[in-house]
Write an enzyme that holds these catalytic residues in place. Structure first.
Site, PDB file in Angstrom:
ATOM      1  N   LYS A 196      -3.506   5.796  -3.405  1.00 15.32           N
ATOM      2  CA  LYS A 196      -4.566   6.688  -2.941  1.00 15.32           C
ATOM      3  C   LYS A 196      -4.716   7.891  -3.864  1.00 15.32           C
ATOM      4  O   LYS A 196      -3.807   8.207  -4.635  1.00 15.32           O
ATOM      5  CB  LYS A 196      -4.271   7.133  -1.504  1.00 15.32           C
ATOM      6  CG  LYS A 196      -4.053   5.942  -0.568  1.00 15.32           C
ATOM      7  CD  LYS A 196      -3.740   6.372   0.840  1.00 15.32           C
ATOM      8  CE  LYS A 196      -3.455   5.158   1.708  1.00 15.32           C
ATOM      9  NZ  LYS A 196      -2.164   4.527   1.406  1.00 15.32           N
ATOM     10  N   ASP A 236       0.846  -1.197   0.000  1.00 12.85           N
ATOM     11  CA  ASP A 236       0.000   0.000   0.000  1.00 12.85           C
ATOM     12  C   ASP A 236       0.880   1.245   0.000  1.00 12.85           C
ATOM     13  O   ASP A 236       1.855   1.334   0.753  1.00 12.85           O
ATOM     14  CB  ASP A 236      -0.911   0.024   1.230  1.00 12.85           C
ATOM     15  CG  ASP A 236      -1.741   1.293   1.281  1.00 12.85           C
ATOM     16  OD1 ASP A 236      -2.710   1.392   0.507  1.00 12.85           O
ATOM     17  OD2 ASP A 236      -1.399   2.199   2.059  1.00 12.85           O
ATOM     18  N   TYR A 294       2.899  10.332   0.402  1.00 12.92           N
ATOM     19  CA  TYR A 294       4.055   9.868   1.156  1.00 12.92           C
ATOM     20  C   TYR A 294       5.349  10.383   0.508  1.00 12.92           C
ATOM     21  O   TYR A 294       5.919   9.775  -0.393  1.00 12.92           O
ATOM     22  CB  TYR A 294       4.086   8.345   1.237  1.00 12.92           C
ATOM     23  CG  TYR A 294       2.855   7.732   1.860  1.00 12.92           C
ATOM     24  CD1 TYR A 294       2.036   8.464   2.719  1.00 12.92           C
ATOM     25  CD2 TYR A 294       2.492   6.413   1.589  1.00 12.92           C
ATOM     26  CE1 TYR A 294       0.902   7.894   3.293  1.00 12.92           C
ATOM     27  CE2 TYR A 294       1.366   5.832   2.162  1.00 12.92           C
ATOM     28  CZ  TYR A 294       0.573   6.583   3.007  1.00 12.92           C
ATOM     29  OH  TYR A 294      -0.549   6.020   3.567  1.00 12.92           O
TER      30      TYR A 294
END
Length: 336
Positions: free
Chosen positions: A77, A46, A51
């Site tokens: 995401k 994931d 990030y």
């Protein structure tokens, strides 16, 4: 399709630390950590553009590009579009200020519209060096990043990202979608909608040994009633349950440190590792499909895989409940 049908195992790998969360990590160390996850049999990864402003996606993709695409499950995401221009001012990250200060310097646009969602997916595919994603989470439409404005962000996502991801799922482009958040309320609100319908959700930090009561009272009964699965993110509560000093992405307060000390005393008495207690507790709930601890050192991966299968005596769980360290309604592992 339920998440339990998609996911290849109960232990995945969360890549937020690979975005230089808290510290600057050499590329070699990041790559070695992903390789360690692979060598230990982990096949669910994931990540997110957030990030390190694309850094974690790039690092993960560089390793996974050497692996057969059909052998692992990949999720990322939407909600942040990474730009080519660089940030010159401090990032506005709500309660999470400074979280990725060592990541890429690129500006990020925080947007959940249909157009931004489609661009985000395309950009992630490029950074990851892959032709497809298995699951996509709508990221951080919650109070911790947006305060009182979070409902407006939720509405933007409902009419934008939710619909785009539903279409991509229905077209078979992705297998599933849901929310990836650090608060329960956006998921509760989504589950209360008539449409569109999520397949699951990634809940970070809200179903751990240190924080689970709120999720138990409303969210998880709703999820079970609708057969919606949960991926547990942040099972170590930002590191405090794994020997670190952070809770909720900041220095842990005295009350949390005291609770962790009580947990450590109990695990020591029973000869149990606190990592094993944390992972196995989070997975004991029937809605939990997988848990995705993060790491930046290869040695941590070995610890996580061992913790998942460590034998924990039933007496430990009994004493944990008796000490008031888990909620009365919290499901415990089958041997408890």
């Amino acid at each position: 399709m339920s998440l339990k049908e998609i996911l290849p195992g109960r232990l995945g790998f969360g890549t937020a630390p690979l975005g230089n969360m808290f510290r600057a990590i050499p590329d070699e160390e990041a790559h070695a950590t992903v390789e360690a996850a692979w060598s230990h049999g982990i096949r669910f990864y994931d990540t997110a553009p957030f990030y390190g402003a694309g850094l974690a996606e790039t690092r993960l993709g560089e390793v996974l590009a050497t692996k057969p695409r059909d052998t692992y499950v990949l999720s990322t995401k939407v909600g942040r579009v990474v730009l080519d221009e660089h940030e010159t001012a401090a990032r506005d990250l709500g309660e999470k200020g400074g979280l990725f200060e060592h990541g890429n310097p690129n500006k990020m646009v925080h947007e959940w519209t249909a157009e931004a969602t489609e661009r985000s997916v395309e950009d992630s595919l490029k950074r990851l060096g892959t032709d497809r994603l298995d699951m996509v989470w709508v990221h951080d439409i919650a109070q911790d990043f947006h305060g009182d404005e979070w409902l407006g962000k939720f509405e933007e996502a409902r009419t934008g990202a939710f619909r785009v991801l539903s279409r991509l799922r229905d077209e078979g482009v992705i297998k599933a979608w849901g929310l990836g958040v650090n608060r329960t309320e956006p998921i509760e609100l989504t589950l209360a909608l008539d449409e569109p319908r999520p397949d699951g959700f990634l809940l970070a930090g809200r179903y751990t040994l240190l924080d689970h009561e709120h999720a138990l009272t409303r969210l998880l009964p709703m999820a079970q009633a609708q057969n919606v699965d949960m991926v547990v993110g942040g099972p170590y509560s930002s590191g405090i349950l794994a020997g670190g000093t952070h809770f909720e992405y900041r220095k842990a307060p005295a009350g949390i440190i005291e609770r962790v000390d009580r947990l450590k005393a109990l695990t020591a008495r029973h000869g149990v590792s606190i990592k094993a207690a944390a992972l196995q507790f989070s997975l004991a709930h029937p809605a939990a499909a997988a848990v995705i601890p993060g790491a930046t050192r290869p040695s941590r991966i070995a610890e996580d895989t061992a913790a998942l299968t460590e034998t924990i005596p039933a007496a430990f769980w009994t004493d944990l409940r008796a000490a008031g360290l888990v909620g009365e309604s919290a499901p415990l592992p089958d041997n408890a």
